[in-house]
Scaffold this active site. Structure first.
Site, PDB file in Angstrom:
ATOM      1  N   ILE A  77       0.859  -1.183   0.000  1.00 36.56           N
ATOM      2  CA  ILE A  77       0.000   0.000   0.000  1.00 36.56           C
ATOM      3  C   ILE A  77       0.889   1.224   0.000  1.00 36.56           C
ATOM      4  O   ILE A  77       1.862   1.294   0.756  1.00 36.56           O
ATOM      5  CB  ILE A  77      -0.917   0.023   1.243  1.00 36.56           C
ATOM      6  N   ASN A 110       5.784   6.251  -1.064  1.00 34.37           N
ATOM      7  CA  ASN A 110       7.067   5.699  -1.517  1.00 34.37           C
ATOM      8  C   ASN A 110       7.948   5.173  -0.392  1.00 34.37           C
ATOM      9  O   ASN A 110       9.171   5.190  -0.483  1.00 34.37           O
ATOM     10  CB  ASN A 110       7.832   6.750  -2.338  1.00 34.37           C
ATOM     11  N   ARG A 111       7.314   4.747   0.680  1.00 37.47           N
ATOM     12  CA  ARG A 111       8.014   4.177   1.839  1.00 37.47           C
ATOM     13  C   ARG A 111       8.900   5.184   2.581  1.00 37.47           C
ATOM     14  O   ARG A 111       9.734   4.795   3.406  1.00 37.47           O
ATOM     15  CB  ARG A 111       8.851   2.945   1.433  1.00 37.47           C
ATOM     16  N   LEU A 112       8.744   6.462   2.284  1.00 39.91           N
ATOM     17  CA  LEU A 112       9.495   7.480   3.024  1.00 39.91           C
ATOM     18  C   LEU A 112       8.657   7.933   4.218  1.00 39.91           C
ATOM     19  O   LEU A 112       8.223   9.088   4.329  1.00 39.91           O
ATOM     20  CB  LEU A 112       9.837   8.662   2.107  1.00 39.91           C
ATOM     21  N   HIS A 113       8.438   7.003   5.131  1.00 38.63           N
ATOM     22  CA  HIS A 113       7.543   7.219   6.258  1.00 38.63           C
ATOM     23  C   HIS A 113       8.124   8.211   7.264  1.00 38.63           C
ATOM     24  O   HIS A 113       9.342   8.397   7.348  1.00 38.63           O
ATOM     25  CB  HIS A 113       7.263   5.894   6.962  1.00 38.63           C
TER      26      HIS A 113
END
Length: 217
Positions: free
Chosen positions: A12, A194-197
């Site tokens: 997701i 983009n997984r840059l949480h």
């Protein structure tokens, strides 16, 4: 049997909200309560459910889902059987971790700290607020111990129901009560694209002051 789906392809792309150092409270427990309130308002499934992870005296971990039952000025409260596996492990090593996950808000909270038993009066108060069937269940279930059958458990439940039938108030078992996890480290995770949480961690410096840092995702 092989899985029908390629789980490596399940993902997701989170994008609902952001988390900044400027937006958080200076106190980790205040920030947690704010996020918990938002999870409840968002009707997150089992918003108070948390994974409790403990470690025994051999350093082997175990985890299970329990329910949060209160937040004090010093920690988070939950109740259980002191003789259960988690109770025995907390007696061996009184440190634990809690994990909350609220997918509807794309948020996770990780909490680590020391665990202490709450005062008996507090355990009594919560115990007597529970439904009568749950109170009897605390007597009937030898939690985490091997039992011969489901029928044995149901028979014990019947026996204690009959034993306490004439009482206005069922006494709390000595083996059942509350714990408070007093946080020393709390991490707030907000899903981002983009997984840059966003990851903001609070580390306790003393009894009331927290150091706040940003971590790489």
């Amino acid at each position: 049997m092989a899985l029908k789906h390629n789980i490596a392809d399940i993902r997701i792309n989170y994008s609902k909200q952001a988390l900044t150092e400027e937006s958080v409270s200076s106190n980790a427990l205040d920030q947690f309560q704010s996020w918990l309130e938002e999870a409840i308002q968002a009707q997150a499934d089992e918003a108070t459910a948390m994974v409790l992870s403990t470690v025994n005296d051999e350093g082997k971990p175990s985890a299970r889902v329990v329910l949060l039952k209160g937040v004090s000025e010093t920690g988070l409260l939950f109740y259980t059987n002191y003789s259960s596996r988690k109770g025995q492990e907390l007696a061996q090593n009184p440190y634990a971790a809690l994990t909350f996950f609220w997918p509807v808000l794309e948020r996770q909270v990780r909490i680590e700290g020391v665990v202490v038993k709450v005062a008996p009066q507090l355990s009594d108060e919560y115990y007597h607020s529970r439904p009568k069937g749950s109170q009897i269940g605390a007597w009937a279930s030898p939690q985490s111990q091997e039992i011969e059958s489901r029928e044995l458990l149901e028979e014990r439940d019947k026996q204690f129901t009959e034993q306490f039938a004439a009482l206005d108030e069922i006494p709390r078992p000595e083996h059942w009560g509350g714990y408070e996890l007093q946080p020393e480290r709390v991490e707030f995770w907000q899903g981002r694209p983009n997984r840059l949480h966003d990851r903001i961690v609070f580390e306790l410096l003393d009894n009331s002051n927290w150091q706040i840092k940003r971590l790489a995702p």
